[in-house]
Design a protein around this motif. Sequence first.
Motif, PDB file in Angstrom:
ATOM      1  N   UNK A 120      11.722  -5.292 -34.760  1.00 50.93           N
ATOM      2  CA  UNK A 120      11.181  -4.034 -34.262  1.00 50.93           C
ATOM      3  C   UNK A 120       9.816  -3.741 -34.879  1.00 50.93           C
ATOM      4  N   UNK A 121       9.586  -4.285 -36.074  1.00 54.69           N
ATOM      5  CA  UNK A 121       8.325  -4.033 -36.764  1.00 54.69           C
ATOM      6  C   UNK A 121       7.217  -4.939 -36.221  1.00 54.69           C
ATOM      7  N   UNK A 122       7.546  -6.213 -36.006  1.00 52.16           N
ATOM      8  CA  UNK A 122       6.577  -7.179 -35.465  1.00 52.16           C
ATOM      9  C   UNK A 122       7.208  -7.814 -34.230  1.00 52.16           C
ATOM     10  N   UNK A 123       7.118  -7.156 -33.070  1.00 49.51           N
ATOM     11  CA  UNK A 123       7.820  -7.630 -31.864  1.00 49.51           C
ATOM     12  C   UNK A 123       7.422  -9.026 -31.414  1.00 49.51           C
ATOM     13  N   UNK A 124       6.260  -9.487 -31.812  1.00 51.69           N
ATOM     14  CA  UNK A 124       5.829 -10.817 -31.381  1.00 51.69           C
ATOM     15  C   UNK A 124       6.523 -11.932 -32.152  1.00 51.69           C
ATOM     16  N   UNK A 125       7.218 -11.590 -33.213  1.00 55.00           N
ATOM     17  CA  UNK A 125       7.896 -12.574 -34.058  1.00 55.00           C
ATOM     18  C   UNK A 125       9.351 -12.699 -33.620  1.00 55.00           C
ATOM     19  N   UNK A 126       9.759 -13.909 -33.220  1.00 54.36           N
ATOM     20  CA  UNK A 126      11.123 -14.134 -32.747  1.00 54.36           C
ATOM     21  C   UNK A 126      11.880 -15.026 -33.723  1.00 54.36           C
ATOM     22  N   UNK A 127      13.194 -14.803 -33.794  1.00 53.24           N
ATOM     23  CA  UNK A 127      14.062 -15.528 -34.713  1.00 53.24           C
ATOM     24  C   UNK A 127      15.307 -15.997 -33.961  1.00 53.24           C
ATOM     25  N   UNK A 128      16.032 -16.936 -34.579  1.00 51.05           N
ATOM     26  CA  UNK A 128      17.360 -17.345 -34.099  1.00 51.05           C
ATOM     27  C   UNK A 128      18.414 -16.856 -35.082  1.00 51.05           C
ATOM     28  N   UNK A 129      19.577 -16.475 -34.569  1.00 53.76           N
ATOM     29  CA  UNK A 129      20.643 -15.974 -35.444  1.00 53.76           C
ATOM     30  C   UNK A 129      21.170 -17.037 -36.404  1.00 53.76           C
ATOM     31  N   UNK A 130      20.999 -18.326 -36.070  1.00 49.31           N
ATOM     32  CA  UNK A 130      21.489 -19.371 -36.973  1.00 49.31           C
ATOM     33  C   UNK A 130      20.474 -19.725 -38.058  1.00 49.31           C
ATOM     34  N   UNK A 131      19.371 -18.941 -38.101  1.00 43.93           N
ATOM     35  CA  UNK A 131      18.328 -19.086 -39.121  1.00 43.93           C
ATOM     36  C   UNK A 131      17.486 -20.346 -38.958  1.00 43.93           C
ATOM     37  N   UNK A 132      17.622 -21.043 -37.833  1.00 46.22           N
ATOM     38  CA  UNK A 132      16.763 -22.199 -37.582  1.00 46.22           C
ATOM     39  C   UNK A 132      15.372 -21.742 -37.160  1.00 46.22           C
ATOM     40  N   UNK A 133      14.419 -22.672 -37.214  1.00 45.67           N
ATOM     41  CA  UNK A 133      13.031 -22.353 -36.891  1.00 45.67           C
ATOM     42  C   UNK A 133      12.882 -22.105 -35.398  1.00 45.67           C
ATOM     43  N   UNK A 134      12.135 -21.069 -35.025  1.00 43.77           N
ATOM     44  CA  UNK A 134      11.857 -20.772 -33.615  1.00 43.77           C
ATOM     45  C   UNK A 134      10.674 -21.650 -33.194  1.00 43.77           C
ATOM     46  N   UNK A 135      10.980 -22.942 -32.956  1.00 45.12           N
ATOM     47  CA  UNK A 135       9.949 -23.951 -32.747  1.00 45.12           C
ATOM     48  C   UNK A 135       9.833 -24.392 -31.298  1.00 45.12           C
ATOM     49  N   UNK A 136      10.522 -23.705 -30.388  1.00 45.06           N
ATOM     50  CA  UNK A 136      10.474 -24.038 -28.965  1.00 45.06           C
ATOM     51  C   UNK A 136      10.702 -22.764 -28.178  1.00 45.06           C
ATOM     52  N   UNK A 137      10.098 -22.660 -26.998  1.00 44.10           N
ATOM     53  CA  UNK A 137      10.422 -21.528 -26.125  1.00 44.10           C
ATOM     54  C   UNK A 137      10.347 -21.949 -24.671  1.00 44.10           C
ATOM     55  N   UNK A 138      11.000 -21.161 -23.849  1.00 42.32           N
ATOM     56  CA  UNK A 138      11.013 -21.404 -22.406  1.00 42.32           C
ATOM     57  C   UNK A 138      10.864 -20.072 -21.666  1.00 42.32           C
ATOM     58  N   UNK A 139       9.913 -19.234 -22.139  1.00 45.68           N
ATOM     59  CA  UNK A 139       9.722 -17.920 -21.552  1.00 45.68           C
ATOM     60  C   UNK A 139       9.312 -18.025 -20.084  1.00 45.68           C
ATOM     61  N   UNK A 140       9.910 -17.201 -19.250  1.00 46.98           N
ATOM     62  CA  UNK A 140       9.432 -17.030 -17.882  1.00 46.98           C
ATOM     63  C   UNK A 140       8.019 -16.447 -17.943  1.00 46.98           C
ATOM     64  N   UNK A 141       7.187 -16.785 -16.970  1.00 42.69           N
ATOM     65  CA  UNK A 141       5.819 -16.282 -16.958  1.00 42.69           C
ATOM     66  C   UNK A 141       5.814 -14.757 -17.046  1.00 42.69           C
ATOM     67  N   UNK A 142       4.984 -14.240 -17.957  1.00 47.49           N
ATOM     68  CA  UNK A 142       4.896 -12.796 -18.152  1.00 47.49           C
ATOM     69  C   UNK A 142       5.868 -12.249 -19.169  1.00 47.49           C
ATOM     70  N   UNK A 143       6.727 -13.121 -19.708  1.00 45.28           N
ATOM     71  CA  UNK A 143       7.698 -12.724 -20.730  1.00 45.28           C
ATOM     72  C   UNK A 143       7.329 -13.360 -22.059  1.00 45.28           C
ATOM     73  N   UNK A 144       7.723 -12.743 -23.176  1.00 46.36           N
ATOM     74  CA  UNK A 144       8.394 -11.443 -23.284  1.00 46.36           C
ATOM     75  C   UNK A 144       7.427 -10.299 -23.020  1.00 46.36           C
ATOM     76  N   UNK A 145       7.933  -9.224 -22.407  1.00 45.87           N
ATOM     77  CA  UNK A 145       7.068  -8.105 -22.039  1.00 45.87           C
ATOM     78  C   UNK A 145       7.365  -6.825 -22.811  1.00 45.87           C
ATOM     79  N   UNK A 146       8.176  -6.942 -23.876  1.00 47.01           N
ATOM     80  CA  UNK A 146       8.483  -5.784 -24.707  1.00 47.01           C
ATOM     81  C   UNK A 146       9.585  -4.895 -24.181  1.00 47.01           C
TER      82      UNK A 146
END
Length: 489
Positions: free
Chosen positions: A429-455
Motif C-alpha cells: 500500500x505504501x509503494x504500489x509499484x512494488x510487487x511480492x509473492x506470498x512464498x517470498x520468492x523473487x518477483x522476477x517475471x510478470x505477465x501483466x495484461x496491457x494497461x495493468x496493473x492500474x491501481x
Amino acid sequence: MAIRFSVLLLGIVCLFGVQRAGAERAAPNDAQLHSAAGTLEKTTKAGWVQFDQREFMFFAAGKVWEEAQSTCMDYDAHLASVHSDREDAFIKRLIWNHVGSDRPSWLGGYNSHVVPSRWFWTDESAFDFNSWTPGQPDGSGHCLQTNFKGGWDDLVCERNLPFVCARGISRGAERAAPNDAQPHSAAGPLEKNTKAGWIQFDQREFMFFAAGKVWEEAQSTCMDYDANLASVHSDREDAFIKRLIWNHVGSDRPSWLGGYNSPVVPSRWYWTDGSVFDFNSWTQGQPDGSGHCLQTNFKGGWDDLVCERNLPFVCARGISRGAERAAPNDAQLHSAAGADAAVGGDLKLSAAAGTLEKNTKAGWIQFDQREFMFFAAGKVWEEAQSTCMDYDAHLASVHSDREDAFIKRLIWNHVGSDRPSWLGGYNSHVVPSRWYWTDASVFDFNSWTQGQPDGSGHCLQTNFKGGWDDLDCNQNLPFVCARGKRRGV
C-alpha cells in the motif's frame, strides 16, 4: 528529496491524527498498540499481535461461528477466550484498530443445548469471566459475539461475523466439547473424544459440520483435521452417522459423505479415505446418475447428487479399511512433453509447459520442482492464501512463461474456461509499484495484461484478458496453490 518530504509530511499528519484521537494507535497488524488493556506488542508472525501470554488476530471476512472456529484452528488457534477486563478491552481495541468501529465479532464462547445457562470456551479454558450486555444472554442463540451494545451477546451461530482468534497459553481445566451429550442409537458404544467436537465410534472419530459446503470444500475441510469425508462400512456405522446428524440439528438433514463415482465408469463408487466400497445404503431407485457425489438422508438413505450443492457434512478419521487405492485425480499426467493421460478418467493436461506427473497426494500435480493444485470454490485472496497454507503451500508464484502457461492450462482443465483466478502476488500500500509473492520468492517475471496493473487493487489475478491484473482482494475467485522448491530469496 520529494519522497523524503512526502514521508515526513505523512508522519506529521499521522501524529496529528493520533493526538486528536486522544490515544496512540498504530496501523492494523503492524506497530505497537496501546489501550486500557495494557501493553501490546507485534509478534514476528504477520498479523498476530501479542498480548500478555497469547497472540491474537482479527479476521474481517464474515463467517458463521463454526467456520470461524475452523479458520482459527488452521492457525493452531481458537476463537478467542476472555478472562479479564484487560483482555476484553484489548480485543475491542484490536477490532477497532482494524475496521474503525466497534464491529460485532465472534469470540470462542458457546453454550450447551442441553444446559443453556452453561457457557464454555472453544480452547477449553475456564469460563471465569464475562462481559454480558445487560439483559444478555437472553436465549436467542448459542454462540458468543462481542461489541453488542458495548458488551457480549448470545447470537444464532449461523450469522456471518468477523472474528478474533487467539493462540498460546490456555487457562483452566479441561471440559466437555461442543455438543457434548453423547449420541445414542442402536449403532453401538459411543464416547466423546478429548478433542473438541470429535465423537469416537468403534475405531474411528467423527465430527458433524453444520455449515453447508460444496462436496470438494467439505472434503478439504475434513483434510484440515487429518480426516476425510466419512466412509460407511456397516448398518451400525450408517445408523450412528444418521444419529450424529440428528443430535446436532434435530432433523434428518441431507449431508455429504465421502462417496464419489468416476465420470468414466459411473457404476463404480469410491471413498475418499481409500477404503473399500463394501457397503451401501442407497435409497430405492438410487443412484440414478444425477450426480457424482454421495449424500445421506435422502428419503432415508443415500443418493448421488451434483457435487456443487451446499450441504452440511460428516468427517471421519482413524483406522481406514481395505486396500489402498487410487484417489481422484490420481492417474499420471503428461503434457506436450509426453503423452496425455486422464486425471480421474476426465482431466487432460496438454500444455507446452513441460513434464507433469502426479504427486502421491490426491489432486496435487507436479510441474518441474513444485506441486500445484487448483481450487474451484471462490474465496477472497486472504482466505485463499490461508487455504493454501493448510496444505503447507502458498498461492502460486510464477517465474517463467512455461509456468504461466502450465497454470493457465491447469485452470482450463478443471473448469473448461480461462477462469480468472488468484495467484500469490500482492503489492505494498505504501509503494504500489512494488510487487511480492506470498512464498517470498523473487518477483522476477510478470505477465501483466496491457494497461495493468492500474491501481485498482492490491492482489494479483490471472486470466484477465489473457494475462494478469491487480484486483480488489475482497473479490471471490478460485485460486491456484503451489508448494515445494521456490526460487530466489
